[in-house]
Motif scaffolding. Structure first.
Motif, short mmCIF file in Angstrom:
data_model
loop_
_atom_site.label_atom_id
_atom_site.label_comp_id
_atom_site.label_asym_id
_atom_site.label_seq_id
_atom_site.Cartn_x
_atom_site.Cartn_y
_atom_site.Cartn_z
N THR A 36 5.66 -31.41 -43.28
CA THR A 36 6.96 -31.09 -42.70
C THR A 36 8.06 -31.31 -43.73
O THR A 36 8.20 -32.41 -44.28
CB THR A 36 7.23 -31.96 -41.46
OG1 THR A 36 6.29 -31.60 -40.44
CG2 THR A 36 8.64 -31.76 -40.94
N ALA A 37 8.82 -30.24 -44.01
CA ALA A 37 9.85 -30.30 -45.05
C ALA A 37 10.57 -28.96 -45.10
O ALA A 37 10.16 -27.99 -44.46
CB ALA A 37 9.22 -30.58 -46.42
N VAL A 38 11.63 -28.94 -45.88
CA VAL A 38 12.26 -27.67 -46.24
C VAL A 38 11.60 -27.20 -47.53
O VAL A 38 11.51 -27.96 -48.50
CB VAL A 38 13.77 -27.82 -46.43
CG1 VAL A 38 14.39 -26.48 -46.87
CG2 VAL A 38 14.43 -28.30 -45.14
N TYR A 39 11.14 -25.97 -47.53
CA TYR A 39 10.43 -25.41 -48.67
C TYR A 39 11.36 -24.47 -49.44
O TYR A 39 12.01 -23.60 -48.83
CB TYR A 39 9.18 -24.67 -48.22
CG TYR A 39 8.06 -25.61 -47.84
CD1 TYR A 39 8.15 -26.39 -46.69
CD2 TYR A 39 6.93 -25.73 -48.63
CE1 TYR A 39 7.13 -27.28 -46.35
CE2 TYR A 39 5.89 -26.60 -48.30
CZ TYR A 39 6.01 -27.38 -47.16
OH TYR A 39 5.00 -28.25 -46.82
N TYR A 40 11.39 -24.65 -50.75
CA TYR A 40 12.25 -23.86 -51.63
C TYR A 40 11.39 -23.13 -52.66
O TYR A 40 10.47 -23.71 -53.24
CB TYR A 40 13.23 -24.74 -52.38
CG TYR A 40 14.18 -25.53 -51.51
CD1 TYR A 40 13.84 -26.79 -51.03
CD2 TYR A 40 15.43 -25.00 -51.16
CE1 TYR A 40 14.72 -27.51 -50.23
CE2 TYR A 40 16.30 -25.72 -50.36
CZ TYR A 40 15.94 -26.98 -49.91
OH TYR A 40 16.82 -27.68 -49.11
N CYS A 41 11.73 -21.88 -52.92
CA CYS A 41 11.06 -21.18 -54.00
C CYS A 41 11.99 -21.17 -55.22
O CYS A 41 13.21 -21.29 -55.10
CB CYS A 41 10.69 -19.76 -53.62
SG CYS A 41 12.08 -18.67 -53.28
N LYS A 42 11.37 -21.04 -56.36
CA LYS A 42 12.11 -20.95 -57.61
C LYS A 42 11.44 -19.93 -58.51
O LYS A 42 10.20 -19.90 -58.60
CB LYS A 42 12.13 -22.32 -58.33
CG LYS A 42 13.00 -22.33 -59.57
CD LYS A 42 13.01 -23.69 -60.23
CE LYS A 42 11.76 -23.94 -61.04
NZ LYS A 42 11.86 -25.18 -61.85
N GLN A 43 12.25 -19.10 -59.14
CA GLN A 43 11.73 -18.12 -60.09
C GLN A 43 12.50 -18.24 -61.40
O GLN A 43 13.74 -18.20 -61.40
CB GLN A 43 11.85 -16.70 -59.52
CG GLN A 43 11.03 -16.49 -58.26
CD GLN A 43 10.93 -15.03 -57.86
OE1 GLN A 43 11.09 -14.13 -58.68
NE2 GLN A 43 10.61 -14.77 -56.60
N GLU A 44 11.77 -18.39 -62.48
CA GLU A 44 12.38 -18.45 -63.80
C GLU A 44 12.71 -17.02 -64.22
O GLU A 44 11.81 -16.21 -64.43
CB GLU A 44 11.44 -19.12 -64.80
CG GLU A 44 11.18 -20.58 -64.50
CD GLU A 44 10.22 -21.22 -65.48
OE1 GLU A 44 9.68 -20.50 -66.34
OE2 GLU A 44 10.02 -22.44 -65.40
N THR A 45 14.00 -16.75 -64.35
CA THR A 45 14.49 -15.37 -64.42
C THR A 45 15.28 -15.11 -65.70
O THR A 45 16.12 -15.92 -66.09
CB THR A 45 15.37 -15.09 -63.21
OG1 THR A 45 14.63 -15.35 -62.01
CG2 THR A 45 15.86 -13.65 -63.20
N LEU A 92 12.79 -35.00 -45.26
CA LEU A 92 13.99 -35.76 -44.94
C LEU A 92 13.95 -37.13 -45.60
O LEU A 92 12.98 -37.88 -45.45
CB LEU A 92 14.11 -35.90 -43.42
CG LEU A 92 15.43 -36.42 -42.88
CD1 LEU A 92 16.56 -35.45 -43.24
CD2 LEU A 92 15.35 -36.62 -41.38
N GLY A 93 14.98 -37.46 -46.36
CA GLY A 93 15.06 -38.75 -47.01
C GLY A 93 14.24 -38.90 -48.27
O GLY A 93 14.16 -40.00 -48.84
N LYS A 94 13.63 -37.81 -48.72
CA LYS A 94 12.79 -37.87 -49.92
C LYS A 94 13.31 -36.91 -50.99
O LYS A 94 14.11 -36.02 -50.71
CB LYS A 94 11.34 -37.54 -49.58
CG LYS A 94 10.69 -38.55 -48.63
CD LYS A 94 9.22 -38.25 -48.44
CE LYS A 94 8.57 -39.30 -47.55
NZ LYS A 94 7.10 -39.04 -47.36
#
Length: 121
Positions: free
Chosen positions: A89-98, A40-42
């Motif tokens: 503590t954070a929201v975690y996002y995955c990324k795949q180069e597709t 949050l805020g970062k």
């Protein structure tokens, strides 16, 4: 085609979670896979990444605690998180180069919707 994340939740400090990011649908190729997080805020920051050949790279803050892995047959990436603390503590996002098709012009970044991780006593 989209990425579906799971495994987030609330754990006490010192606890563990395992995040998963699975691709729904078929594509021609997936190259680098990675996990990012945004508190949050970062700004969003790289947590860990893994190349198609299995080489890994970690943020200094998670080295020795987190492990990234992948299942190439299922285009799925995992993040095992141990010894969680409040800074994680954070929201975690995955990324795949597709690359969607054999004759696509190149790889594009496909992002998941995010999953919340909270380490709270």
């Amino acid at each position: 085609v989209r990425l579906v994340e799971s495994g987030g939740g609330v754990v006490p400090p010192g606890g563990s979670l395992r995040l998963s990011c699975a691709m729904s649908g078929n594509v021609f190729s997936v190259r680098r896979m990675a996990w990012y997080r945004q508190a949050l805020g970062k700004t969003r920051e790289l947590v860990a990444e893994i190349s198609g050949s299995g080489n890994t790279n970690y943020a200094d803050s998670v080295k020795g605690r987190f492990t990234i892995s992948r299942d190439n047959a299922k285009n799925t990436v995992f993040l095992q998180m141990n010894r969680l603390n409040s800074d994680d503590t954070a929201v975690y996002y995955c990324k795949q180069e597709t690359m969607y098709y054999k004759f696509s012009s190149g790889y594009v970044d496909l992002w998941g919707q995010g999953t919340q991780v909270i380490a709270l006593s």
